[in-house]
Design a protein around this motif. Sequence first.
Motif, PDB file in Angstrom:
ATOM      1  N   ASP A  40       2.656   1.572  -3.415  1.00 46.09           N
ATOM      2  CA  ASP A  40       1.736   2.038  -4.452  1.00 46.09           C
ATOM      3  C   ASP A  40       1.510   3.546  -4.368  1.00 46.09           C
ATOM      4  OD1 ASP A  40       1.521  -0.582  -5.260  1.00 46.09           O
ATOM      5  OD2 ASP A  40      -0.432  -0.917  -4.296  1.00 46.09           O
ATOM      6  N   ARG A  41       1.592   4.092  -3.197  1.00 45.23           N
ATOM      7  CA  ARG A  41       1.377   5.528  -2.994  1.00 45.23           C
ATOM      8  C   ARG A  41       2.677   6.333  -3.083  1.00 45.23           C
ATOM      9  NH1 ARG A  41      -3.196   3.785  -1.077  1.00 45.23           N
ATOM     10  NH2 ARG A  41      -4.958   5.097  -0.609  1.00 45.23           N
ATOM     11  N   ASP A  97      -1.006   5.630   7.897  1.00 39.84           N
ATOM     12  CA  ASP A  97      -0.310   6.630   7.075  1.00 39.84           C
ATOM     13  C   ASP A  97      -0.145   7.942   7.833  1.00 39.84           C
ATOM     14  OD1 ASP A  97      -0.069   4.879   4.954  1.00 39.84           O
ATOM     15  OD2 ASP A  97      -1.800   5.671   3.854  1.00 39.84           O
ATOM     16  N   HIS A 152       0.841  -1.208   0.000  1.00 39.49           N
ATOM     17  CA  HIS A 152       0.000   0.000   0.000  1.00 39.49           C
ATOM     18  C   HIS A 152       0.874   1.254   0.000  1.00 39.49           C
ATOM     19  CE1 HIS A 152      -2.969   2.931   1.549  1.00 39.49           C
ATOM     20  NE2 HIS A 152      -2.049   3.229   2.462  1.00 39.49           N
ATOM     21  N   ARG A 153       1.917   1.269   0.828  1.00 37.78           N
ATOM     22  CA  ARG A 153       2.818   2.424   0.897  1.00 37.78           C
ATOM     23  C   ARG A 153       3.611   2.563  -0.402  1.00 37.78           C
ATOM     24  NH1 ARG A 153       3.150   5.249   5.267  1.00 37.78           N
ATOM     25  NH2 ARG A 153       5.259   6.000   4.860  1.00 37.78           N
TER      26      ARG A 153
END
Length: 197
Positions: free
Chosen positions: A12-13, A51, A9-10
């Motif tokens: 991808d961002r 996040d 997730h991190r």
Amino acid sequence: MNLREYAQHRKDRGLAGTTHVAVYYAATKGRLPTSAKKVGGGWEIDAEIADQEWELNKRNPVMRVSAAGGMTMVEGPKLAADLPGGIPNLVRAESEKRRAEADLKIMQVKLRQGQLIEASKIRPLIFQRHRQFRDAVQNIPVRVVDSIAAIIGDLDTDQRHKIRTLVSTECRRVLEDLAKNPILEPPAVDSAPAAAG
């Protein structure tokens, strides 16, 4: 999500901490105090909260007081209950500071809009009004004794004095009751200087 899913997730961002090892380190060292929870043999992470915590906690290490009285750095913030003496962590302190600054700005806007009045400006006016009211009430017996005498008929000096004393006593009682329950309480003594702004 687990450690690997959160790392992806991190990634991808485009954020830092894109391996499951980095996420594990952040979770175990207190960088993710509320968003990462140990469940069974793995970890459960709320990505949205994590996040925010990651960003705040990477910039705000916490000072921990040692038993000898020295200060040491802690990798990430701990909950206030985890720190000796309930010392709040920097994230919480920063949040409280921002809230106080926002409240101050709201009050300043309301003051400019006329929704608030500075106590230092209104207190003298209230004091003056109360004094005028008190003086007017205290003069009632002198003003009405002649009117009462005209209604009742001829009164001698002693009867006039009794009427004036009776009305004066009642007026004084009302004023004393009002003095016991003021509309405005006296201001609390504040040892901290007022914030300039």
